[in-house]
Write a protein that holds these residues in place. Structure first.
Motif, PDB file in Angstrom:
ATOM      1  N   TYR A 291      -9.781 -47.604  62.145  1.00  0.00           N
ATOM      2  CA  TYR A 291      -9.868 -48.248  60.712  1.00  0.00           C
ATOM      3  C   TYR A 291      -9.645 -49.485  60.681  1.00  0.00           C
ATOM      4  CZ  TYR A 291      -9.457 -44.840  57.065  1.00  0.00           C
ATOM      5  OH  TYR A 291      -9.974 -43.768  56.054  1.00  0.00           O
ATOM      6  N   THR A 350      -4.718 -39.386  54.023  1.00  0.00           N
ATOM      7  CA  THR A 350      -5.596 -38.937  53.026  1.00  0.00           C
ATOM      8  C   THR A 350      -5.959 -39.916  51.753  1.00  0.00           C
ATOM      9  OG1 THR A 350      -4.359 -37.549  51.865  1.00  0.00           O
ATOM     10  CG2 THR A 350      -5.346 -36.581  53.595  1.00  0.00           C
ATOM     11  N   LEU A 351      -5.076 -40.844  51.524  1.00  0.00           N
ATOM     12  CA  LEU A 351      -5.172 -41.890  50.560  1.00  0.00           C
ATOM     13  C   LEU A 351      -6.060 -43.041  50.941  1.00  0.00           C
ATOM     14  CD1 LEU A 351      -1.613 -41.457  49.060  1.00  0.00           C
ATOM     15  CD2 LEU A 351      -3.556 -40.205  48.401  1.00  0.00           C
ATOM     16  N   THR A 353      -8.752 -45.204  52.217  1.00  0.00           N
ATOM     17  CA  THR A 353     -10.239 -45.586  51.841  1.00  0.00           C
ATOM     18  C   THR A 353     -10.892 -46.821  52.667  1.00  0.00           C
ATOM     19  OG1 THR A 353     -10.205 -46.386  49.654  1.00  0.00           O
ATOM     20  CG2 THR A 353     -10.218 -44.030  49.812  1.00  0.00           C
ATOM     21  N   SER A 364       0.826 -44.807  56.984  1.00  0.00           N
ATOM     22  CA  SER A 364       0.886 -43.433  57.725  1.00  0.00           C
ATOM     23  C   SER A 364       1.257 -43.455  59.064  1.00  0.00           C
ATOM     24  CB  SER A 364      -0.625 -42.922  57.608  1.00  0.00           C
ATOM     25  OG  SER A 364      -0.878 -41.883  58.198  1.00  0.00           O
ATOM     26  N   ALA A 473     -14.250 -42.334  56.718  1.00  0.00           N
ATOM     27  CA  ALA A 473     -13.024 -42.127  55.980  1.00  0.00           C
ATOM     28  C   ALA A 473     -12.911 -40.376  55.474  1.00  0.00           C
ATOM     29  CB  ALA A 473     -12.885 -42.922  54.961  1.00  0.00           C
ATOM     30  N   SER A 474     -13.899 -40.039  55.293  1.00  0.00           N
ATOM     31  CA  SER A 474     -14.165 -38.580  55.058  1.00  0.00           C
ATOM     32  C   SER A 474     -13.755 -37.674  56.257  1.00  0.00           C
ATOM     33  CB  SER A 474     -15.507 -38.177  54.544  1.00  0.00           C
ATOM     34  OG  SER A 474     -15.754 -38.765  53.298  1.00  0.00           O
ATOM     35  N   HIS A 477     -10.069 -38.071  56.849  1.00  0.00           N
ATOM     36  CA  HIS A 477      -9.434 -36.896  55.956  1.00  0.00           C
ATOM     37  C   HIS A 477      -9.382 -35.685  56.185  1.00  0.00           C
ATOM     38  CE1 HIS A 477     -10.085 -40.139  52.657  1.00  0.00           C
ATOM     39  NE2 HIS A 477      -9.142 -40.519  53.668  1.00  0.00           N
ATOM     40  N   THR A 478     -10.583 -35.129  57.016  1.00  0.00           N
ATOM     41  CA  THR A 478     -10.658 -33.671  57.307  1.00  0.00           C
ATOM     42  C   THR A 478      -9.972 -33.226  58.198  1.00  0.00           C
ATOM     43  OG1 THR A 478     -13.001 -33.624  56.525  1.00  0.00           O
ATOM     44  CG2 THR A 478     -12.400 -31.848  57.886  1.00  0.00           C
ATOM     45  N   ALA A 480      -7.054 -34.898  59.174  1.00  0.00           N
ATOM     46  CA  ALA A 480      -5.819 -35.151  58.607  1.00  0.00           C
ATOM     47  C   ALA A 480      -5.095 -33.886  57.894  1.00  0.00           C
ATOM     48  CB  ALA A 480      -5.576 -36.292  57.672  1.00  0.00           C
ATOM     49  N   TYR A 481      -5.994 -32.986  57.193  1.00  0.00           N
ATOM     50  CA  TYR A 481      -5.687 -31.936  56.651  1.00  0.00           C
ATOM     51  C   TYR A 481      -5.574 -30.715  58.059  1.00  0.00           C
ATOM     52  CZ  TYR A 481      -7.251 -33.651  51.994  1.00  0.00           C
ATOM     53  OH  TYR A 481      -7.379 -34.206  50.911  1.00  0.00           O
TER      54      TYR A 481
END
Length: 527
Positions: A291, A350-351, A353, A364, A473-474, A477-478, A480-481
């Motif tokens: 990132y 997840t926030l 971007t 985070s 980023a997507s 995020h996945t 992270a979940y």
């Protein structure tokens, strides 16, 4: 004979900080090569496969030898093995620094892994036998865990600073002054301790443990890098089969690992607890650096310096946990809280971007470090405090082996999930008319997309880079979940399984010399 609780004095606390020297270097060597790759490639021209082995052989050998070296330390003396490992680590550092071929560097890194496998359980075993008072041991283990985590974070920064002024071999030679200091101070300050009842060295178990762990970690890492194929599945299956043979071997008299001891929840509970934490911590660490570098465009050294900021989370949570422990708050509750802080960290992630500030990623990472260091510190303290002192090193080695496996699994699973999401999403959003070679490079990795975008004309390059960053980023995020769900499970597991586990304080005779076995108020039978 009157039994009293022995408390550590000034000498033991000074000795603890001496023991942090090898721990910092072992953990730094996991990450110290991150920025040196271009320089190594230019100097000795390794192939892509050789470059992979230069990186991975250290961790492979470290994980594979931990149990063997933990048992050996319990048998011949932890301080003695620490000094032997220090000499081996220093010699291998010199060999790595002046390696003139990829093969020479791979071999030197392998020997460094052996040295690291000596140093980590030896330091944990010595702490167990230096700090018998429960509250003092809590503080000592917290410092030990902080040193282990801090070294991993310092590695890239140290590497970047050295490479600004010196040649790539300097990242290995930096070990030497610390190793020399350890060889001088350890005999003066660190007491010897060992298990006088340990039997003969079991070479068969040693080879079986190495043959079980190496192919499993290799298979997991290859799965993350290139996907699953016959070789990867075969390596994991072979390692698992040899692991079964290793367990069966431990049913003989005088085993390397006491299965009865490892079946106790105060031992296997911390192993599983730390494995979950390492799964998410290591699995997400690579995404954080990507990132900062590939999404926000930072230079490696700048990204490395910014990545030190999350350590503030550790500096806040560690003293708070120590205070709460002293007030009687149960470890299971604090472990659950640590996991839930990790859940909050991934919720923040997840926030993040491409358009959000990089502070979101750093916040985070800070929450994640603070929360999961709580988990790992308490898992280590619980196991070290519960293990019989005479078997402290092999118990600590089992804990660290589980942590290595958890980290390797985290890299593989998180990397596979994020890679799949990235490839699917970027393929859908690439502009039409892009050359096939360029499309293929973009769809492989974000790094490939950054390289391709720089070769494309103005607006087209910007469009490709934006699509790749959004897809990356997507994917993050996945994952992270996934980690949020896993850490939530960990919180429930800790609150139930660890609730009945308590560290028993040692009651020792202060007249015992260090080499004698420690006496317990409530003896634990070890077979």
């Amino acid at each position: 004979m009157t039994q009293v609780t022995a408390k550590a004095g000034r000498k033991e606390w000074i000795a603890l900080f001496v023991l942090l020297l090898p721990l910092l270097l072992v953990s730094m060597d996991v990450s110290v090569l991150y920025f040196a790759v271009p320089f190594i490639s230019e100097e000795i021209s390794p192939t892509s496969t050789e470059q992979l082995w230069i990186f991975d052989i250290y961790g492979f050998v470290l994980a594979g030898m931990l149990i063997t070296m933990g048992w050996l330390g319990d048998r011949i003396g932890r301080r003695k093995l620490l000094l032997i490992g220090t000499v081996a680590f220093g010699a291998a550092s010199v060999a790595a620094a002046y390696a003139s071929s990829p093969l020479m560097l791979i071999i030197a890194r392998g020997v460094l892994g052996i040295g690291g496998a000596v140093l980590t359980p030896a330091t944990a075993g010595l702490i167990r036998n230096m700090f018998h008072d429960e509250k003092q041991r809590q503080t000592a283990v917290a410092i030990w865990t902080g040193g282990l985590a801090g070294g991993i974070g310092l590695g890239p920064v140290m590497s970047g600073l050295l490479l600004e002024h010196f040649w790539w071999g300097s990242v290995f030679l930096v070990n030497l002054p610390f190793m020399a200091l350890l060889l001088i101070l350890a005999p003066l300050l660190v007491p010897e301790s060992k298990d006088p009842g340990a039997g003969r060295f079991d070479w068969v178990s040693s080879l079986l443990s190495l043959a079980a762990i190496l192919p499993i970690i290799y298979g997991i890492k290859e799965w993350a890098a290139n996907g699953a194929d016959g070789v990867v599945i075969g390596a994991i299956a072979f390692g698992a089969a040899v692991g079964v043979l290793f367990v069966l071997r431990q049913r003989r008299p005088d085993p390397m690992i006491d299965l009865a001891l490892m079946s106790r929840r105060e031992i296997n509970g911390p192993v599983f607890t730390k494995m979950i934490a390492m799964f998410c911590l290591v699995g997400m660490s690579a995404f954080t650096s990507q990132y900062l570098q590939s999404v926000y465009g930072m230079r490696p050294l700048v990204a490395g310096l910014w990545s030190l900021l999350p350590s503030a989370g550790v500096s806040v949570t560690t003293p708070i946990v120590t205070i709460l422990l002293k007030k009687g708050v149960h470890r299971s509750l604090l472990v659950s809280v640590g996991y839930l802080i990790g859940v909050a960290a991934f919720a923040v992630l997840t926030l993040a971007t491409p358009d959000s500030g990089f502070w979101v990623v750093l916040l985070s990472a800070g929450l994640l470090a603070g929360g999961l260091v709580i988990v790992m510190t308490l898992a280590t303290e619980l196991l070290v405090g519960s293990a019989p002192p005479q078997r402290a090193s092999v118990a600590a080695a089992t804990l660290e082996t589980g942590a290595q496996l958890g980290g390797a699994l985290g890299l593989a699973v998180m990397g596979s999930i994020a890679g799949a999401v990235y490839r699917d999403e970027v393929a859908e959003n690439l502009p039409a008319g892009l050359p096939d070679a360029a499309s293929s490079a973009v769809e492989q990795t974000l790094g490939g997309a950054v390289a391709v975008s720089g070769q494309l004309p103005g607006k087209l390059g910007d469009t490709v880079l934006a699509a790749a960053r959004e897809a990356f980023a997507s994917g993050v995020h996945t994952t992270a979940y996934v980690c949020m769900a896993l850490l939530a499970f960990g919180a429930v597991f800790a609150s139930i399984y660890l609730r009945k586990v308590n560290v028993r304080p040692d009651a020792v005779n202060p007249d015992l010399i260090p080499d004698q076995p420690v006496q317990h108020a409530e003896p634990v039978r070890v077979r």
